[in-house]
Each structure stands twice: as C-alpha cells, then as structure tokens.
Design a protein around this motif. Structure first.
Motif, short mmCIF file in Angstrom:
data_model
loop_
_atom_site.label_atom_id
_atom_site.label_comp_id
_atom_site.label_asym_id
_atom_site.label_seq_id
_atom_site.Cartn_x
_atom_site.Cartn_y
_atom_site.Cartn_z
N LEU A 248 0.81 -1.22 0.00
CA LEU A 248 0.00 0.00 0.00
C LEU A 248 0.84 1.27 0.00
CD1 LEU A 248 -2.97 -0.83 2.39
CD2 LEU A 248 -3.15 -0.11 0.00
N LEU A 249 1.91 1.27 0.80
CA LEU A 249 2.71 2.48 0.90
C LEU A 249 3.52 2.72 -0.37
CD1 LEU A 249 3.83 2.19 4.63
CD2 LEU A 249 2.08 3.68 3.66
N ASP A 250 3.99 1.64 -0.98
CA ASP A 250 4.70 1.80 -2.26
C ASP A 250 3.74 2.28 -3.34
OD1 ASP A 250 7.05 1.03 -1.12
OD2 ASP A 250 7.04 -1.01 -1.90
N LYS A 251 2.52 1.73 -3.33
CA LYS A 251 1.52 2.13 -4.32
C LYS A 251 1.15 3.60 -4.14
CE LYS A 251 -2.71 0.35 -6.42
NZ LYS A 251 -3.75 -0.72 -6.36
N ARG A 252 1.03 4.02 -2.88
CA ARG A 252 0.67 5.42 -2.61
C ARG A 252 1.69 6.38 -3.18
NH1 ARG A 252 -1.28 9.38 -2.94
NH2 ARG A 252 -2.47 10.68 -1.49
N LYS A 253 2.97 6.00 -3.12
CA LYS A 253 4.02 6.87 -3.65
C LYS A 253 3.95 6.98 -5.17
CE LYS A 253 7.50 6.11 -0.04
NZ LYS A 253 8.85 5.53 0.25
N LEU A 254 3.53 5.91 -5.82
CA LEU A 254 3.56 5.87 -7.27
C LEU A 254 2.33 6.50 -7.92
CD1 LEU A 254 4.92 2.23 -7.75
CD2 LEU A 254 6.17 4.37 -8.09
N GLN A 255 1.24 6.63 -7.15
CA GLN A 255 0.00 7.11 -7.72
C GLN A 255 -0.30 8.56 -7.30
OE1 GLN A 255 -2.93 4.15 -6.49
NE2 GLN A 255 -2.71 3.10 -8.44
N SER A 256 -1.06 9.22 -8.14
CA SER A 256 -1.54 10.56 -7.78
C SER A 256 -2.63 10.41 -6.72
CB SER A 256 -2.11 11.26 -9.01
OG SER A 256 -3.30 10.60 -9.43
N ASP A 257 -3.00 11.52 -6.11
CA ASP A 257 -4.09 11.49 -5.13
C ASP A 257 -5.36 10.92 -5.75
OD1 ASP A 257 -2.44 12.65 -3.26
OD2 ASP A 257 -3.28 14.66 -3.46
N ALA A 258 -5.70 11.40 -6.94
CA ALA A 258 -6.93 10.97 -7.60
C ALA A 258 -6.91 9.47 -7.88
CB ALA A 258 -7.15 11.76 -8.88
N GLU A 259 -5.77 8.98 -8.35
CA GLU A 259 -5.65 7.55 -8.68
C GLU A 259 -5.80 6.68 -7.44
OE1 GLU A 259 -2.64 7.57 -12.52
OE2 GLU A 259 -1.81 7.75 -10.51
N PHE A 260 -5.12 7.06 -6.36
CA PHE A 260 -5.16 6.23 -5.16
C PHE A 260 -6.54 6.27 -4.52
CE2 PHE A 260 -4.51 5.04 -0.76
CZ PHE A 260 -3.69 3.93 -0.90
N ILE A 261 -7.12 7.46 -4.41
CA ILE A 261 -8.45 7.60 -3.81
C ILE A 261 -9.48 6.83 -4.62
CG2 ILE A 261 -10.30 9.26 -3.33
CD1 ILE A 261 -8.07 11.26 -2.54
N SER A 262 -9.36 6.86 -5.93
CA SER A 262 -10.27 6.11 -6.79
C SER A 262 -10.16 4.61 -6.51
CB SER A 262 -9.97 6.39 -8.26
OG SER A 262 -10.79 5.62 -9.11
N GLY A 263 -8.92 4.14 -6.29
CA GLY A 263 -8.71 2.73 -5.98
C GLY A 263 -9.35 2.33 -4.66
N ILE A 264 -9.25 3.19 -3.65
CA ILE A 264 -9.88 2.92 -2.35
C ILE A 264 -11.40 2.86 -2.52
CG2 ILE A 264 -10.31 3.82 -0.04
CD1 ILE A 264 -7.56 2.62 -0.34
N LYS A 265 -11.95 3.77 -3.29
CA LYS A 265 -13.40 3.79 -3.52
C LYS A 265 -13.85 2.51 -4.22
CE LYS A 265 -13.98 8.82 -3.73
NZ LYS A 265 -14.27 9.99 -4.62
N ASP A 266 -13.04 2.04 -5.16
CA ASP A 266 -13.38 0.79 -5.87
C ASP A 266 -13.39 -0.39 -4.91
OD1 ASP A 266 -13.66 2.08 -8.28
OD2 ASP A 266 -11.63 1.63 -8.98
N LEU A 267 -12.42 -0.41 -3.99
CA LEU A 267 -12.37 -1.50 -2.99
C LEU A 267 -13.59 -1.46 -2.09
CD1 LEU A 267 -8.62 -1.50 -1.85
CD2 LEU A 267 -9.82 -3.31 -3.09
N MET A 268 -14.08 -0.29 -1.78
CA MET A 268 -15.26 -0.16 -0.91
C MET A 268 -16.52 -0.68 -1.59
SD MET A 268 -14.56 3.62 0.72
CE MET A 268 -16.11 3.67 1.61
N LYS A 269 -16.52 -0.66 -2.91
CA LYS A 269 -17.69 -1.14 -3.65
C LYS A 269 -17.68 -2.65 -3.84
CE LYS A 269 -17.87 3.15 -6.36
NZ LYS A 269 -17.63 3.73 -7.71
N SER A 270 -16.51 -3.24 -3.77
CA SER A 270 -16.39 -4.67 -4.10
C SER A 270 -16.79 -5.56 -2.92
CB SER A 270 -14.97 -4.98 -4.53
OG SER A 270 -14.05 -4.68 -3.49
#
Length: 270
Positions: A248-270
């Motif tokens: 998660l921490l490595d992914k956070r560094k590589l992604q923009s705020d919008a990209e990471f937040i979008s990924g969290i939102k997708d996980l909440m829907k699944s």
C-alpha cells in the motif's frame, strides 16, 4: 547491556516487542496503564514492569526514573501506546476527540520530551515511534485516527533533524494490519443512529476493512522491524512492517491522489 523503554506493553505489539528484545539480551522497561494483571513479563529476567499512562505526566517521569535507577541508562524509547478512533466526525463528542489526540499525539510528545534530557546528557539514544499505514494512507471514517498518525509522522520527521546533532536517532515504524486486539479494546468506533446519512459509508468501510484484515501479519513481524530500527545506523527514517504495508505504501508513492483515492473507492464497492 542496552535498555529499551516501551509504552503500551500490556498486549499486542508492545508486549511481543518486550519479549523479543528481552530474548535478544536487552533490558526492558515494559510500561502500561495497569500492571496488576500482567503475568508474563513480570517473570522475565532483566525486565521491569511498571505503570505509565501517557496522559499522566507524573507516571511518565516516575517510570523513566525507575528504569534509569534499575538499569543505569535507557538507550531506546518505543512510543507504542495508542488506539484507533473511527467513525463519522459528527458522531464523536469533543471529549472523545480530545482523548484520541491526547493519547496518540500529546502522550507521545510527553514521553519523548520527558526522556530527552537523559538521552541528551548521554549524547545517544533511539526514539522509535509507531505510526501505521494510516500515517501515509487514509480510509473513510478515520479523520481522527489518521489525523493522529499523520501528526506522528510529521513530529518524527522534524525531530529527526532536531535530535541528530545531539546523537539521538529517530525512526518511524509503519505497520499494516496486524493480528492484535486493535479491533477490540484498542478500537473506538462511534456510530450515531441520528445520522443515517453516513450509513452507506459505514457499510462500505466494513467491507473494505474486511478485505484489508483478511491476512494480517503476526505482531512478531512488527517486533522484528522495531529491532531493526533500534539497531539501524543508517539515516533511514521510515520502516514498513507487513506485506500489506509494503504494497500500500509503495503504491501510494507511485500514484496521484486521484488515482489512489479512486482505488480505495473501488475497494469499498467490491
């Protein structure tokens, strides 16, 4: 023989770390709010079990003085005591909000400030602050908990500059999901039936936490990282603990705020 003082050593990461350092040949000052029920640590050699409540300054100074009196010197401090408050901000009273920050932030500052004169006099020492993946990554309903852990990260990084010229090292340990009682007595969840608007977010967050906690690491994983931090002579500031933390921490560094937040939102829907 070196000595470490550990806050929040009654269970979980703190207790396992106390046992780990003792087994590695260190003296351990294992502190907790209530020492009456502690059985395991009191039976260990080179281990002092004593009361310390991070919200009680008198108990902080007394525990540090007792540790120095018994072992002569404290070489490392592990600021581990803390708990997680989750829920909609509106659902928390100001008393509960202050309690979260008093424990996780002001308490950490109080213990650190109290031990600094000793370390400064010796011109040596290591301060290890337990943060979390939640000190770099946020999840819904965590404004209080993440607020405290982001604060721990900032405090630690600033202290790194401040204390290095005095021979004192600062390290941050960032665990992922760990198999402890964090979801029990170390967890404060606020829900208000008069605020039904937050119900969908609470339901989604439950699913997300279920996924994140699917394969938690054992507390020993964190204890080993804390051991590495206490013995690390490099200028590395942050150490991750657990495969999920690495991911998660490595992914956070590589992604923009919008990209990471979008990924969290997708996980909440699944």
């Amino acid at each position: 023989m070196k000595t470490i003082l550990i806050t929040g050593a009654s269970s979980g990461i703190g207790k396992v770390t106390a046992q780990y350092f003792q087994a590695k040949g260190w003296n351990v000052v294992a502190t907790m709010r209530n020492v009456a029920g502690e059985k395991d640590l009191t039976e260990l050699n080179h281990t002092l079990v004593t009361r310390l409540d991070v919200t009680d300054e008198d108990s902080i100074h007394a525990a540090i003085a007792e540790g120095i009196s018994k072992f002569g010197k404290i070489d490392a401090l592990l600021n581990n005591a803390g708990y997680g408050a989750y829920g909609a901000l509106e659902a928390f009273s100001m008393e509960r909000i202050r309690r979260q920050f008093d424990t996780n932030v002001i308490g950490l500052l109080s213990v650190t400030k109290a031990i600094l004169p000793h370390m400064r006099e010796n011109r040596s020492g290591t301060i290890i602050n337990i943060s979390s993946i939640g000190g770099q990554v946020t999840f819904p309903l965590g404004s209080l908990y993440h607020g405290t852990k982001f604060a721990v990260e900032g405090i630690s990084e600033a202290l790194h500059y401040e204390l290095e010229p005095l021979g004192i090292t600062v390290k941050i340990v960032e665990p992922g999901m760990i198999k402890t009682d964090f979801g029990g007595r170390s967890f404060d969840f606020a829900i208000d039936e008069n605020l039904p608007e937050y119900a969908p977010t609470i339901e989604s967050m439950g699913r997300l936490f279920g996924q994140l906690a699917n394969n938690p690491s054992e507390p020993e994983v964190v204890a080993k990282v804390i051991w590495a931090a206490a013995n690390d002579t490099s200028d590395r500031l942050r150490l991750h603990a657990g495969l999920d933390a690495e991911y998660l921490l490595d992914k956070r560094k590589l992604q923009s705020d919008a990209e990471f937040i979008s990924g969290i939102k997708d996980l909440m829907k699944s």
